[in-house]
Scaffold this motif. Structure first.
Motif, mmCIF file in Angstrom:
data_model
loop_
_atom_site.group_PDB
_atom_site.id
_atom_site.type_symbol
_atom_site.label_atom_id
_atom_site.label_comp_id
_atom_site.label_asym_id
_atom_site.label_seq_id
_atom_site.Cartn_x
_atom_site.Cartn_y
_atom_site.Cartn_z
ATOM 1 N N PHE A 46 46.017 40.503 20.205
ATOM 2 C CA PHE A 46 44.677 40.843 19.738
ATOM 3 C C PHE A 46 44.755 41.889 18.628
ATOM 4 C CE2 PHE A 46 44.075 39.945 24.334
ATOM 5 C CZ PHE A 46 43.191 38.878 24.237
ATOM 6 N N GLU A 47 43.751 41.890 17.756
ATOM 7 C CA GLU A 47 43.578 42.980 16.791
ATOM 8 C C GLU A 47 42.092 43.086 16.456
ATOM 9 O OE1 GLU A 47 44.509 43.977 12.164
ATOM 10 O OE2 GLU A 47 46.222 43.252 13.346
ATOM 11 N N CYS A 48 41.481 44.193 16.831
ATOM 12 C CA CYS A 48 40.061 44.410 16.551
ATOM 13 C C CYS A 48 39.812 44.367 15.050
ATOM 14 C CB CYS A 48 39.623 45.755 17.126
ATOM 15 S SG CYS A 48 37.929 46.235 16.692
ATOM 16 N N LYS A 54 45.362 47.163 18.601
ATOM 17 C CA LYS A 54 45.769 45.991 19.384
ATOM 18 C C LYS A 54 45.058 45.999 20.731
ATOM 19 C CE LYS A 54 48.679 45.404 16.012
ATOM 20 N NZ LYS A 54 48.393 44.456 14.917
ATOM 21 N N LYS A 55 43.736 45.938 20.662
ATOM 22 C CA LYS A 55 42.914 46.027 21.862
ATOM 23 C C LYS A 55 42.256 44.685 22.141
ATOM 24 C CE LYS A 55 40.337 49.778 22.160
ATOM 25 N NZ LYS A 55 39.362 50.816 21.744
ATOM 26 N N LYS A 56 42.034 44.390 23.416
ATOM 27 C CA LYS A 56 41.430 43.121 23.797
ATOM 28 C C LYS A 56 40.071 42.964 23.123
ATOM 29 C CE LYS A 56 40.095 40.312 27.794
ATOM 30 N NZ LYS A 56 40.779 39.101 27.304
ATOM 31 N N GLY A 61 34.877 39.477 17.563
ATOM 32 C CA GLY A 61 36.073 39.994 16.920
ATOM 33 C C GLY A 61 36.267 41.497 17.064
ATOM 34 N N PHE A 62 35.394 42.155 17.834
ATOM 35 C CA PHE A 62 35.455 43.604 17.997
ATOM 36 C C PHE A 62 35.892 43.953 19.412
ATOM 37 C CE2 PHE A 62 32.764 45.499 14.422
ATOM 38 C CZ PHE A 62 32.911 44.391 13.608
ATOM 39 N N CYS A 63 36.606 45.062 19.546
ATOM 40 C CA CYS A 63 36.917 45.591 20.864
ATOM 41 C C CYS A 63 35.644 46.177 21.479
ATOM 42 C CB CYS A 63 38.016 46.652 20.781
ATOM 43 S SG CYS A 63 37.512 48.181 19.939
ATOM 44 N N TYR A 64 35.715 46.551 22.741
ATOM 45 C CA TYR A 64 34.524 47.043 23.443
ATOM 46 C C TYR A 64 33.916 48.260 22.739
ATOM 47 C CZ TYR A 64 31.601 48.777 27.271
ATOM 48 O OH TYR A 64 30.539 49.222 28.028
ATOM 49 N N ASP A 65 34.765 49.243 22.414
ATOM 50 C CA ASP A 65 34.251 50.475 21.815
ATOM 51 C C ASP A 65 33.589 50.211 20.469
ATOM 52 O OD1 ASP A 65 35.130 51.979 23.974
ATOM 53 O OD2 ASP A 65 37.060 52.457 23.042
ATOM 54 N N GLY A 257 39.645 37.937 15.790
ATOM 55 C CA GLY A 257 40.352 39.050 16.394
ATOM 56 C C GLY A 257 41.562 38.646 17.211
ATOM 57 N N TYR A 258 41.732 37.335 17.414
ATOM 58 C CA TYR A 258 42.926 36.837 18.098
ATOM 59 C C TYR A 258 44.050 36.668 17.072
ATOM 60 C CZ TYR A 258 40.461 35.776 22.466
ATOM 61 O OH TYR A 258 39.757 35.868 23.638
ATOM 62 N N VAL A 259 45.225 37.129 17.407
ATOM 63 C CA VAL A 259 46.406 36.955 16.557
ATOM 64 C C VAL A 259 47.080 35.665 16.979
ATOM 65 C CG1 VAL A 259 48.579 37.941 15.775
ATOM 66 C CG2 VAL A 259 46.650 39.454 16.344
ATOM 67 N N VAL A 260 47.365 34.806 16.001
ATOM 68 C CA VAL A 260 47.963 33.512 16.321
ATOM 69 C C VAL A 260 49.131 33.196 15.403
ATOM 70 C CG1 VAL A 260 45.796 32.546 17.207
ATOM 71 C CG2 VAL A 260 46.358 32.281 14.776
#
Length: 264
Positions: A46-48, A54-56, A61-65, A257-260
């Motif tokens: 993952f990458e926000c 590297k947060k879920k 495409g954004f992390c929780y925060d 936000g997913y790294v592939v």
């Protein structure tokens, strides 16, 4: 050849058919060139899109925060009638919101899964319609800010859908419709403060043609959290979806936000 990077929504170029591009930090890929070919997609992390940690990914495409702090995902994005920058009132960041909200916006009717109403910045025409998989679209009004577009959309929601049925859109399961006729019905439905912006004499209907070899009879959605590795033959691209021969579809925008790793 292997492409690696963070997924963001595919960039598009209007053409016959529409051209699609996956853009990564150090490379890009013309997805149309992969039609009728086997490709492999592997989840790598993952990458926000906002903080780049590297947060879920939580949403969009954004992390929780970041989802609950960034002005780029305020409530007015999905509900433009909540826009307040025209009043000088901030939601999260007034400077950002003024740039985004205080510019020309278009309210439109589009044929995707059915006739729907929507809002987009004028600068995003026809990109917004392509992202939704619309086959036709027509502008109804052009207003100077997002708030006026939002209250117009709200008024029209009683008469038209405001969301796309993505399954029907991907199966091309839609009935024909005369958008010029539908637009003629709208003038009496929009708010009084917007009537001066109605496109009375402008009836340009956009026709959008997608690179699809075969539409799926049945659909299965690819979720990288559940299926971190997938291989299949690409037979179409519509909206922000990749369509595979076995009926699997992959929503690129829904996986931002997913790294592939993509092997072609």
């Amino acid at each position: 050849m292997t492409y690696q990077g963070v997924l963001t929504k595919m960039q598009t170029e209007l053409g016959n058919p529409i051209q699609y591009y996956l853009v990564f930090e150090d490379s890009f890929l013309n997805v149309n060139q992969l039609l009728d070919k086997e490709i492999e997609i592997n989840f790598a992390g993952f990458e926000c899109l906002n903080c780049h940690k590297k947060k879920k990914i939580f949403r969009q495409g954004f992390c929780y925060d970041c989802f609950y702090s960034s002005p780029a995902v305020g409530d007015w994005i999905m509900r433009p009638e909540l826009s307040t920058a025209h009043l000088g009132i901030a939601d999260r960041d007034l400077e950002y919101e003024q740039k985004a909200q205080l510019q020309p916006h278009v309210v439109y009717l589009a044929l995707s899964s059915e006739v729907k109403v929507g809002v987009t910045r004028k600068s995003q025409v026809p990109t917004r319609w392509i992202d939704q998989g619309a086959t036709q679209a027509i502008a109804v009004v052009e207003v100077p800010n997002r708030y006026l577009a939002g209250i117009t959309e709200v008024a029209l929601k009683d008469h038209y859908a405001d969301k796309t049925n993505w399954r029907k859109m991907l199966q091309c399961n839609t009935e024909g419709c005369d958008l010029i006729l539908e637009k003629s019905k709208v003038e009496n439905l929009i708010p009084a403060e917007v009537k001066e912006f109605f496109y009375a004499q402008k009836n340009d209907v956009y026709e959008l043609n997608y690179p699809v070899l075969n539409y799926p009879a049945k659909i299965a959605s690819l979720n990288l959290d559940k299926t971190p590795s997938f291989q299949g033959k690409l037979v179409g691209i519509k909206g922000q979806y990749l369509i595979f021969e076995n009926g699997t579809v992959f929503n690129i925008r829904g996986s931002e936000g997913y790294v592939v790793n993509i092997n072609v």
